[in-house]
Design an enzyme around this catalytic site. Structure first.
Site, short mmCIF file in Angstrom:
data_model
loop_
_atom_site.label_atom_id
_atom_site.label_comp_id
_atom_site.label_asym_id
_atom_site.label_seq_id
_atom_site.Cartn_x
_atom_site.Cartn_y
_atom_site.Cartn_z
N SER A 17 -59.14 116.11 -94.20
CA SER A 17 -60.64 116.25 -94.00
C SER A 17 -61.03 115.03 -95.20
O SER A 17 -60.34 114.39 -95.60
CB SER A 17 -61.08 117.44 -94.42
OG SER A 17 -62.38 117.61 -93.89
N HIS A 47 -62.63 120.47 -105.87
CA HIS A 47 -62.98 121.02 -107.38
C HIS A 47 -64.08 120.04 -107.74
O HIS A 47 -64.36 119.16 -107.41
CB HIS A 47 -61.82 120.54 -108.43
CG HIS A 47 -60.71 121.22 -108.08
ND1 HIS A 47 -60.11 122.38 -108.92
CD2 HIS A 47 -59.53 121.29 -106.99
CE1 HIS A 47 -58.95 122.87 -108.10
NE2 HIS A 47 -58.73 122.14 -107.33
N ASP A 103 -57.02 115.88 -104.43
CA ASP A 103 -55.82 115.24 -104.23
C ASP A 103 -56.01 114.45 -102.73
O ASP A 103 -56.24 114.86 -101.81
CB ASP A 103 -54.60 115.91 -104.07
CG ASP A 103 -53.83 116.47 -105.27
OD1 ASP A 103 -54.74 116.29 -106.31
OD2 ASP A 103 -52.82 116.90 -105.36
#
Length: 262
Positions: free
Chosen positions: A226, A142, A86
């Site tokens: 990040s 992911h 996301d």
């Protein structure tokens, strides 16, 4: 006032002692008290969380939270590439023959980012994508594709801000910050997933086991804001065209297609 304090904690350049103090606080039970106000200030959706706010033991545990089953859908098309996080897509482009990319007007050396000339040779004149995670985002990472992990290494020590100001005015954070690089061999070639630390996020944790990854499988996490940089070999991908940057995206959504190799 609280928002100013949080931004001070999260976005300022870190030093050795402030980093240690903030890391200790985020992992302490006393940090639990600020979770509700933090979630409110950053507009974090409680409907997607695996459990209620009051059940998180610390700010750290809140940041590495899982989502409820079904909160995200992984694009199932066999050749699709999906967003690993996301985030906000900050930049998309081609890696030059000089082994550089230009982000926010600043030139970055891919050779320096990877610290590995053999790996760099694979991505010369390939493509890249940069994903920025703010404090409001879900912070698990992911796999963008199905494939085999063929290499992983770690570089850097300190971490500086990787938000828009950090990318524009910082000291080359994408190629100097603490970072963990994972190379994945997929059906069309090889790609690199560069996980770039920010602030005191020098505890990027790998969560997968074995050597194979399914598309959309959780592979790592980090705390607070990040950045993830994806690097692709030349001629192996077609990235989504006509994206207006900055572009918000959720993990599992399609960002491109692998070329050939059915």
């Amino acid at each position: 006032m609280l928002q100013s304090i949080y931004r001070l904690l999260i976005e300022l350049t870190n030093g050795k002692w402030t980093s240690a103090m903030l890391h200790k606080f985020a992992n302490s039970k006393s940090s639990k008290i600020i979770i509700p106000s933090f979630a409110k200030i950053y507009g974090i959706s409680q409907d997607e969380m695996e459990k209620p706010l009051e059940e998180y033991e610390s700010l750290h545990h809140f940041f590495i939270r899982n989502l409820k089953t079904g909160s995200r859908t992984i694009e199932e098309e066999p050749l699709s590439i999906v967003s690993p996080v996301d985030s906000i897509i900050e930049d998309i482009g081609e890696i030059s023959a000089a082994k550089t990319i230009t982000v926010k007007g600043k030139v970055y050396s891919i050779s320096e980012m990877l610290g590995n000339e053999e790996a760099m040779a694979r991505y010369e004149q390939g493509k890249y994508m940069i994903f920025y995670l703010s404090p409001s985002h879900y912070h698990q990472i992911h796999s963008p594709v199905a494939g085999d992990v063929i290499n992983q290494w770690t570089l850097g020590r300190k971490s500086y801000p990787v938000n828009k100001l950090g990318l524009t005015y910082g000291n080359n954070p994408l190629s100097k910050n603490f970072r963990k690089i994972t190379e994945i061999k997929h059906r069309s070639g090889t790609m690199a997933v560069v996980k770039v630390g920010a602030m005191f996020v020098n505890s990027i944790e790998t969560t997968y086991t074995g050597t194979s990854l399914k598309k959309g499988e959780r592979m790592a996490y980090f705390t607070f804001g990040s950045t993830v940089v994806l690097l692709f070999e030349k001629g192996t991908v077609n990235l989504l065209p006509n994206i207006t940057l900055p572009y918000p995206i959720k993990y599992g959504e399609k960002i491109g297609t692998l070329v050939g190799q059915e």
